[in-house]
Design a protein around this motif. Structure first.
Motif: not given
Length: 282
Positions: A209-236
């Motif tokens: 999970p830590g590695h995933l969050s590092r990849i996600c933060r480098a790409a989007t500026g968000q950690g993995a958990t926050r990015h999942i929430e962003t995608v879910l709320m966009t779909e909502a």
């Protein structure tokens, strides 16, 4: 020096709000002309784009590399790539923006499409690309009962045509970190209803999970958990805007079994309740 996290992340061409339609289509001059023909560097986390230059040109900068979009060419941009434009005044063409849900529907039929559509591509627009872009433009302005289905079909046909051109020109495989991020995005879309958290996605990707969050933060500026929430709320937002599903069912489809909790999370993300959001759009 400007940090990666400071680069604006836009949903549409210069906008930060929710994606408001099935796809989006606009003329280059209608948007770029409002900004003195210069679009500052930014990125998109939830969509891909095709720029079709019918007349004119543009200096393009993609992830720090300079390029030029010329008369009669198209440029395909995957999500997450930082890009900016300086258009020649009076340039004519189209900007076609497709949510990742459109792309995921196209790539589900072929894993090879995922690879071919993972990198930017600039090539001459053949007759099929030009005609599909024209049809999307016409359908986007239409109000017929089958508008949404027509836009989805035409958009996926265009993306497949782009992939075919990429295949003919030997598109390179994306770097590992970017491929991981693209796989993460696809997993979020596939498991929205399953309530997957960052640890579940990391397990599916065979990383921590830590590695995933590092990849996600480098790409989007968000950690993995926050990015999942962003995608879910966009779909909502999309489900609330373009379907008549009850609010509770929208939440259920996104992995929220407790309707009040879904409403609270939506309000935190958007500043309004799901019902108020739907009523405002109606």
């Amino acid at each position: 020096m400007r940090t990666e996290s400071a680069i604006p992340a836009f949903t549409l061409f210069g906008e930060t709000g929710a994606f408001p339609d099935v796809v989006h289509c606009e003329r280059i001059r209608d948007r770029a002309g409002l900004h003195d023909w210069i679009i500052a560097p930014h990125r998109h986390g939830d969509m891909v784009q095709v720029f079709l230059m019918r007349k004119g040109c543009a200096a393009v900068r993609i992830d720090g590399q300079d390029d030029r979009l010329a008369d009669g060419e198209f440029l395909f941009l995957p999500s997450l790539f930082v890009h900016g434009f300086t258009f020649a005044q009076g340039s004519e063409g189209l900007v076609l923006s497709f949510p990742l849900s459109i792309l995921s529907g196209a790539v589900s039929a072929s894993g090879e499409l995922t690879r071919l559509l993972s990198r930017p591509l600039r090539q001459p627009a053949d007759d099929r690309i030009a005609e599909l872009a024209r049809q999307i433009h016409r359908a986007f302005r239409d109000t017929g009962p089958f508008r949404a289905g027509l836009l989805v079909s035409l958009s996926q046909a265009l993306l497949i045509s782009v992939a075919e051109i990429a295949a003919r020109h030997g598109q390179a495989v994306a770097p590992l970190a970017r491929r991981r991020m693209e796989e993460f995005e696809r997993l979020i879309l596939q498991h929205m209803a399953d309530g997957w958290g960052a640890a579940d996605h990391a397990r599916a990707l065979a990383i921590t999970p830590g590695h995933l969050s590092r990849i996600c933060r480098a790409a989007t500026g968000q950690g993995a958990t926050r990015h999942i929430e962003t995608v879910l709320m966009t779909e909502a937002r999309r489900l609330l805007a373009f379907t008549r599903l009850p609010v509770a069912e929208v939440g259920h489809r996104l992995g929220f079994d407790d309707p009040p909790y879904f409403s609270r999370r939506f309000r935190v993300a958007t500043g309004e309740t799901p019902s108020a959001y739907r009523l405002r759009l109606a």
